[in-house]
Design an enzyme around this catalytic site. Structure first.
Site, PDB file in Angstrom:
ATOM      1  N   SER A  63      26.348  39.596  36.595  1.00  0.00           N
ATOM      2  CA  SER A  63      25.526  40.183  37.664  1.00  0.00           C
ATOM      3  C   SER A  63      24.061  39.783  37.530  1.00  0.00           C
ATOM      4  O   SER A  63      23.597  39.437  36.442  1.00  0.00           O
ATOM      5  CB  SER A  63      25.614  41.707  37.620  1.00  0.00           C
ATOM      6  OG  SER A  63      26.943  42.132  37.779  1.00  0.00           O
TER       7      SER A  63
HETATM    8  N1  SAH Z   1      29.853  42.888  32.892  1.00  0.00           N
HETATM    9  C1  SAH Z   1      29.960  41.432  32.934  1.00  0.00           C
HETATM   10  C2  SAH Z   1      30.191  40.890  34.320  1.00  0.00           C
HETATM   11  C3  SAH Z   1      31.525  41.167  34.742  1.00  0.00           C
HETATM   12  S1  SAH Z   1      32.216  40.268  36.095  1.00  0.00           S
HETATM   13  C4  SAH Z   1      28.758  40.756  32.310  1.00  0.00           C
HETATM   14  O1  SAH Z   1      27.819  41.442  31.932  1.00  0.00           O
HETATM   15  O2  SAH Z   1      28.786  39.526  32.199  1.00  0.00           O
HETATM   16  C5  SAH Z   1      33.709  41.232  36.161  1.00  0.00           C
HETATM   17  C6  SAH Z   1      34.645  41.022  35.005  1.00  0.00           C
HETATM   18  O3  SAH Z   1      35.711  41.953  35.145  1.00  0.00           O
HETATM   19  C7  SAH Z   1      35.286  39.648  34.949  1.00  0.00           C
HETATM   20  O4  SAH Z   1      35.055  39.081  33.693  1.00  0.00           O
HETATM   21  C8  SAH Z   1      36.773  39.934  35.183  1.00  0.00           C
HETATM   22  O5  SAH Z   1      37.619  39.046  34.505  1.00  0.00           O
HETATM   23  C9  SAH Z   1      36.882  41.361  34.665  1.00  0.00           C
HETATM   24  N2  SAH Z   1      38.016  42.156  35.139  1.00  0.00           N
HETATM   25  C10 SAH Z   1      38.510  42.245  36.399  1.00  0.00           C
HETATM   26  N3  SAH Z   1      39.535  43.119  36.448  1.00  0.00           N
HETATM   27  C11 SAH Z   1      39.690  43.601  35.165  1.00  0.00           C
HETATM   28  C12 SAH Z   1      40.598  44.533  34.563  1.00  0.00           C
HETATM   29  N4  SAH Z   1      41.554  45.167  35.246  1.00  0.00           N
HETATM   30  N5  SAH Z   1      40.448  44.788  33.239  1.00  0.00           N
HETATM   31  C13 SAH Z   1      39.490  44.164  32.503  1.00  0.00           C
HETATM   32  N6  SAH Z   1      38.621  43.266  33.027  1.00  0.00           N
HETATM   33  C14 SAH Z   1      38.720  42.984  34.338  1.00  0.00           C
END
Ligand code: SAH
Length: 222
Positions: A63
């Protein structure tokens, strides 16, 4: 060598004037955590541009800085809290949270679940290089099921957008704790909400802002 500190201070100045963030602890965390260590090296000159960055070629994103700081505010963090994050991605948001809850050897901890194995490795490597591997544990799996082993949590944060709050996450939240989550369909704007568990059977919903996140996968995802 890019002057990251000056860029960070410029951004903080901007956020402060805009009134984006109320909690000064959020700015301290932003100053402390090296965002450049959570993105591929060839993009490090973009580390403090205020927009999202791709997470390798996974279609996921880290983000924008203003969003990551606003999340710290939404979570109303304090040293010592136990946090569950769904979507570790790069590990950057988890490190920012850890900078507050585990500050000055406070016993707080962040458990962060990631569903994409390649990103689990990426997050662990980044957190180690940035010095946050003691305060953050990255777990591989479907975060919509939570992580029962370390429950209950003071705060739960989802960094991916889903249709409704996954029931296991409410169950694993302690009474008086809050869960912050983008609710809505992918590809459109979503609504960032905060849910306060006022008792074992009662949740109070609060609307925070309009946001754009990648889709939440898994059992209770989209
Ligand atoms: N917080 C992160 C950005 C996350 S983007 C940072 O600081 O970089 C969203 C993330 O959620 C992605 O890596 C995606 O693979 C993960 N994601 C999506 N659905 C998920 C689930 N059910 N369980 C765990 N991770 C998930």
């Amino acid at each position: 060598m890019t002057d990251y500190k000056a860029r960070k201070e410029q951004l903080i100045d901007h956020y402060r004037r805009r009134g984006y963030v109320k909690d000064e602890k959020a700015f301290d965390a932003f100053l402390q955590v090296p965002r450049e260590k959570f993105i591929p090296e060839k993009m490090s000159s973009s580390a403090y541009l205020d927009h999202p960055l791709p997470l390798m070629n996974t279609g996921q994103t880290i983000s924008a800085p203003h969003m990551t700081i606003m999340i710290l505010d939404y979570l109303e963090l304090a040293p010592g809290q136990r946090i569950l994050e769904i979507g570790a991605g790069s590990g950057y948001q988890a490190a920012l949270i850890a900078a507050i809850v585990a500050a000055d050897e406070a016993p707080g901890h962040v458990y962060s679940i990631e569903i994409v194995p390649k990103l689990v490795e990426f997050a662990r490597k980044n957190l180690t290089q940035a010095g946050f591997n003691q305060a953050v544990t990255v777990i591989e799996g479907d975060g919509t099921l939570g992580y029962e082993e370390e429950a209950p949590y003071d705060r739960v944060i989802l960094t991916a957008a889903g249709p409704t709050v996954p029931p296991p996450l409410i169950k694993q939240l302690r009474v008086n704790g809050t869960l912050v989550m983008p609710i809505g369909r992918p590809g459109l704007w979503q609504q960032m909400n905060r849910y306060r568990k006022v008792s074992d059977t009662e949740i109070v919903e609060e609307r925070l802002s309009s946001v754009a996140f990648v889709p939440l996968r898994g059992k209770y995802g989209v």
